[in-house]
Every structure is written in C-alpha cells, then in structure tokens.
Design a protein around this motif. Structure first.
Motif: not given
Length: 256
Positions: A43, A67-68, A71-72, A75-76
């Motif tokens: 990140k 990715d999962r 995202r939390k 950061c996509n």
C-alpha cells in the motif's frame, strides 16, 4: 517506493526507502505471520500521491486474495493494475513460463527473471514512473518451486538486486525464518540478511500470548548515512496489534 509521510512506528523506522538498490527482507515465523507487513509496504508503494509502480511475484496467493485484503486497507489493486501501476505475476497459475514442457527449475527461474526485467523496463518507460518496487511473496515457496534449491533462489535474488542498482528499484522479499533445518538455516537466511539493507523480523511475544498485543517487530535499518559520510545501523523495537482494517504499532509497555 512512494515517500508517503510517516504515519506510524513502522514507517518511521523504515525512513526513506526509495534509495537506489534498497532491499527489504521481511522475516516471520509460522507462529507469527508477517503478511501484514507486506500488505503495508504494498500500500505504501502504491500511495495515491505518487506515480510509482510495483512488480509483484506471488508464490503464496492469487491476485484476488491481495485485492480483497488491500481493499479493506483503502487501496484498490484492480484499479492499480488497470492503470499499469501494478504488474502482478501469479506464480500459482503461470502458464507462459512453460512449466510442463520439460524445463528445469533453473530454466524457469531464468525465464521468470527475464519477465521481471521486462516488466521493470516497461514501467520505467513511462515518464511519470519515478520508482519501481519488486515484491516477492514468498522466498520459501519460491524455493519449493525450485525443487528445494536455495542456490537457484539466491541467484535469482541477486539478479533482482542487480536490477535495483540498474534501474533504481527497491526489492521486498518475505521469508519464513523457522521453516529450515539447522543445517540449511545459515546458508539461505544469512545470505538473505546479508543482501538486505533493511531487515524486519516479526516474532511472537517472549512472554507468550496477550489479548491486546499480537507480536513484536525488530527493524534493523542498515547502511544509513550520517553527517561524517560513514554508514551506521539503527535498530527499532516495537509491538503490534492486528485489527480488521489496520495494524496498530506501539512501544513495549505503552499499551494499557
């Protein structure tokens, strides 16, 4: 790596990791995983206020896992991949290295290095790309892929280190420090620590399990330049607690 302002003790201990030829070794153990450090560094490298890029080699999980998790953390990775800031190599399902065509482990790692070098060169071709970070998750599984040859793995990492010098990249590698026998341990682990400029060790608490403290970090930042022009090392020790979407870092005894 993106020079985001320090926001916690881990960032402060790392300092500026965008220097040429910087390698970070993340060393954990079975009891205390260091995956959260890799996620944090990923990140950090993809900070929205920078245009830096990441070349990610995953021997551990598919893209969907990272990715999962990211995202939390806000950061996509899918967007970053579409924007060419993230080049992801899924080594669990990589077909274009021709694993099943009679190639040796050495052939496969040589081909992989060629792919990494090409990815770095492509990223550097963008005028806005100031820095590239190569991430390997993780070294111990790469060794399994190399049929247990630590020499091949070390050769691959040395080649990656030469990339950092040639293109001004950073290299981040995760390794499990307690999966080797006493006989094998000095060779691979000591060589990795020798190559690294920064060693981040994640360990369980010496006093055992605690409700609000999940482990301790020791960050050794070597080859730091001082005013006299000489280099020195700096060691930081602190503890951590993993939350749902973040990690809290604090000094021993400061958590009440």
């Amino acid at each position: 790596m993106a020079n985001a302002p320090p926001s916690n003790l881990l960032d402060e201990s790392l300092g500026d990791t965008s220097g040429v030829g910087r390698m970070i070794l993340v060393e954990d153990c079975v009891e205390t995983s260091g995956a959260f450090v890799v996620h944090h560094l990923l990140k950090r490298a993809l900070h929205p206020h920078s245009s830096d890029a990441v070349v990610f080699l995953s021997f551990s999980h598919p893209f969907s896992h990272y990715d999962r998790v990211l995202r939390k953390m806000g950061c996509n990775l899918s967007v970053q991949r579409d924007n060419k800031r993230l080049l992801f190599f899924d080594m669990l399902a990589l077909d274009h290295l021709d694993r099943d065509r009679g190639k040796t482990s050495e052939d496969i790692l040589i081909a992989l290095y060629g792919e990494v070098q090409k990815a770095v060169e492509v990223s550097r071709s963008y005028e806005t790309r100031h820095h590239i970070t190569v991430v390997i998750d993780d070294v111990s599984l790469m060794e399994v892929d190399a049929n247990g040859s630590s020499d091949l793995v070390l050769d691959f990492l040395r080649y990656c280190c030469s990339l950092t010098a040639q293109f001004g990249c950073s290299l981040i590698a995760l390794n499990h420090g307690d999966v080797y026998s006493i006989v094998d341990q000095p060779n691979l682990l000591l060589q990795l620590e020798y190559l690294a400029d920064i060693v981040i060790k994640i360990e369980p608490l010496a006093t055992g399990l605690a409700k609000d403290v999940h482990g301790q970090l020791t960050v050794t930042n070597r080859n730091l330049r001082v005013d006299s022009g000489k280099s020195r090392s700096r060691v930081h020790n602190f503890q951590f607690r993993i939350k749902d979407n973040s990690v809290e870092y604090f000094y021993p005894g400061s958590k009440t």
